[in-house]
Write a protein that holds these residues in place. Structure first.
Motif, mmCIF file in Angstrom:
data_model
loop_
_atom_site.group_PDB
_atom_site.id
_atom_site.type_symbol
_atom_site.label_atom_id
_atom_site.label_comp_id
_atom_site.label_asym_id
_atom_site.label_seq_id
_atom_site.Cartn_x
_atom_site.Cartn_y
_atom_site.Cartn_z
ATOM 1 N N PHE A 51 -64.733 -57.265 42.296
ATOM 2 C CA PHE A 51 -63.874 -56.434 43.147
ATOM 3 C C PHE A 51 -62.592 -56.032 42.411
ATOM 4 C CE2 PHE A 51 -66.117 -58.546 46.846
ATOM 5 C CZ PHE A 51 -66.857 -57.423 47.154
ATOM 6 N N ALA A 52 -62.064 -56.957 41.610
ATOM 7 C CA ALA A 52 -60.850 -56.624 40.848
ATOM 8 C C ALA A 52 -61.154 -55.572 39.785
ATOM 9 C CB ALA A 52 -60.281 -57.879 40.202
ATOM 10 N N ALA A 53 -62.345 -55.621 39.187
ATOM 11 C CA ALA A 53 -62.709 -54.644 38.152
ATOM 12 C C ALA A 53 -62.984 -53.271 38.751
ATOM 13 C CB ALA A 53 -63.924 -55.138 37.379
ATOM 14 N N THR A 54 -63.498 -53.224 39.976
ATOM 15 C CA THR A 54 -63.814 -51.930 40.598
ATOM 16 C C THR A 54 -62.648 -51.356 41.379
ATOM 17 O OG1 THR A 54 -64.756 -53.034 42.527
ATOM 18 C CG2 THR A 54 -66.283 -52.438 40.742
ATOM 19 N N HIS A 55 -61.561 -52.089 41.459
ATOM 20 C CA HIS A 55 -60.372 -51.605 42.158
ATOM 21 C C HIS A 55 -59.785 -50.413 41.403
ATOM 22 C CE1 HIS A 55 -56.097 -51.680 43.426
ATOM 23 N NE2 HIS A 55 -56.627 -52.054 44.595
ATOM 24 N N VAL A 56 -59.206 -49.490 42.145
ATOM 25 C CA VAL A 56 -58.574 -48.339 41.498
ATOM 26 C C VAL A 56 -57.071 -48.535 41.583
ATOM 27 C CG1 VAL A 56 -58.290 -45.840 41.557
ATOM 28 C CG2 VAL A 56 -60.487 -46.863 42.161
ATOM 29 N N PRO A 57 -56.354 -48.626 40.535
ATOM 30 C CA PRO A 57 -56.747 -48.792 39.136
ATOM 31 C C PRO A 57 -57.293 -50.212 38.916
ATOM 32 C CG PRO A 57 -54.365 -48.994 39.310
ATOM 33 C CD PRO A 57 -54.894 -48.672 40.695
ATOM 34 N N PRO A 58 -58.164 -50.412 37.888
ATOM 35 C CA PRO A 58 -58.757 -51.731 37.623
ATOM 36 C C PRO A 58 -57.687 -52.775 37.306
ATOM 37 C CG PRO A 58 -59.847 -50.033 36.320
ATOM 38 C CD PRO A 58 -58.652 -49.393 36.968
ATOM 39 N N LEU A 59 -57.869 -53.941 37.889
ATOM 40 C CA LEU A 59 -56.953 -55.059 37.654
ATOM 41 C C LEU A 59 -57.576 -55.957 36.580
ATOM 42 C CD1 LEU A 59 -56.179 -55.820 41.392
ATOM 43 C CD2 LEU A 59 -54.778 -54.473 39.829
ATOM 44 N N ILE A 60 -57.420 -55.568 35.330
ATOM 45 C CA ILE A 60 -58.091 -56.235 34.212
ATOM 46 C C ILE A 60 -57.682 -57.704 34.093
ATOM 47 C CG2 ILE A 60 -58.454 -56.178 31.695
ATOM 48 C CD1 ILE A 60 -59.726 -53.860 33.224
ATOM 49 N N LEU A 61 -56.405 -58.001 34.180
ATOM 50 C CA LEU A 61 -55.945 -59.388 34.048
ATOM 51 C C LEU A 61 -56.540 -60.268 35.152
ATOM 52 C CD1 LEU A 61 -54.225 -61.366 32.487
ATOM 53 C CD2 LEU A 61 -52.300 -60.762 33.961
ATOM 54 N N LEU A 62 -56.547 -59.774 36.391
ATOM 55 C CA LEU A 62 -57.144 -60.533 37.502
ATOM 56 C C LEU A 62 -58.650 -60.693 37.304
ATOM 57 C CD1 LEU A 62 -56.699 -61.963 40.172
ATOM 58 C CD2 LEU A 62 -57.022 -59.767 41.329
ATOM 59 N N THR A 63 -59.296 -59.657 36.775
ATOM 60 C CA THR A 63 -60.735 -59.727 36.499
ATOM 61 C C THR A 63 -61.029 -60.865 35.516
ATOM 62 O OG1 THR A 63 -60.985 -57.360 36.859
ATOM 63 C CG2 THR A 63 -62.728 -58.454 35.613
ATOM 64 N N ILE A 64 -60.252 -60.963 34.466
ATOM 65 C CA ILE A 64 -60.457 -62.019 33.465
ATOM 66 C C ILE A 64 -60.171 -63.390 34.065
ATOM 67 C CG2 ILE A 64 -59.605 -62.940 31.266
ATOM 68 C CD1 ILE A 64 -59.102 -59.983 30.440
ATOM 69 N N VAL A 65 -59.072 -63.482 34.824
ATOM 70 C CA VAL A 65 -58.703 -64.769 35.428
ATOM 71 C C VAL A 65 -59.786 -65.263 36.387
ATOM 72 C CG1 VAL A 65 -57.060 -65.858 37.017
ATOM 73 C CG2 VAL A 65 -56.225 -64.456 35.134
ATOM 74 N N LEU A 66 -60.420 -64.363 37.117
ATOM 75 C CA LEU A 66 -61.475 -64.762 38.064
ATOM 76 C C LEU A 66 -62.839 -64.914 37.390
ATOM 77 C CD1 LEU A 66 -60.549 -62.564 41.166
ATOM 78 C CD2 LEU A 66 -60.170 -65.011 40.854
ATOM 79 N N ALA A 67 -63.099 -64.168 36.332
ATOM 80 C CA ALA A 67 -64.411 -64.214 35.677
ATOM 81 C C ALA A 67 -64.624 -65.522 34.918
ATOM 82 C CB ALA A 67 -64.579 -63.027 34.741
ATOM 83 N N VAL A 68 -63.582 -66.043 34.284
ATOM 84 C CA VAL A 68 -63.732 -67.275 33.493
ATOM 85 C C VAL A 68 -64.212 -68.441 34.365
ATOM 86 C CG1 VAL A 68 -62.486 -68.989 32.112
ATOM 87 C CG2 VAL A 68 -62.150 -66.544 31.668
#
Length: 178
Positions: free
Chosen positions: A114-131
């Motif tokens: 959801f963070a990656a598909t957000h407009v604009p993408p929240l890259i830092l949050l995506t990484i923090v949640l993906a790990v």
């Protein structure tokens, strides 16, 4: 009462019992039930002996010491149920914990998506949640194996004691048949 037939054999009244048995447990159960006066009914289908099915047993209705044999048989059946529970306990807790950790990892990966598909993408949050999400998908395998290994070490001794108890019960039953 027994009745003499023309071929010289007397009538024997039997009582019957069906025992559910998987392939590998069938021999064990047959050996144990013989200690309580039960014999396999010749009409039991062979598939029941080697596949998943029920074994039909019979014994003389007028067997000596029937009450004591029945009491020992009930004790034996309770021990077999306890044995099955001990076998299941090796993996049950590990399964629950592993599935829970996997679901938590899935939730983290859903958040990362959801963070990656957000407009604009929240890259830092995506990484923090993906790990932690990927860790939550990888760890359950090793967690399961470790928990099962530890539980097996604990339960193996209990299972051996339960088998010893079962064999003592069967020995007492066999002595009553003599």
């Amino acid at each position: 009462m027994s009745e003499i037939r023309e071929d010289g054999t007397s009538f024997i009244g039997y009582e019957y019992k069906e025992v559910p048995a998987a392939g590998e447990r069938a021999s064990f159960l047959l050996d144990c039930y013989q200690s309580f006066g039960w014999v396999i009914d010749e009409r039991t289908p062979e598939r029941a002996l080697y596949g998943k099915g029920k074994i039909t047993l019979k014994r003389n209705r007028k067997i000596v010491n029937k009450m004591e044999l029945t009491r020992l048989q009930r004790h034996f059946e309770a021990c077999v149920k306890e044995l099955e529970e001990l076998e299941r306990s090796k993996t049950s807790h590990a399964e629950v914990v592993s599935i829970t950790v996997g679901l938590i990892g899935t939730a983290f990966l859903a958040g990362a998506t959801f963070a990656a598909t957000h407009v604009p993408p929240l890259i830092l949050l995506t990484i923090v949640l993906a790990v932690p999400g990927f860790i939550g998908w990888i760890v359950p395998y090793f967690l399961y194996r470790g928990m099962v290994s530890r539980r097996t070490k604990v339960v193996t001794e209990l299972i051996e004691r339960k088998y010893d108890e079962i064999y003592e019960i069967c020995e007492k039953g066999h002595q009553l048949l003599l």
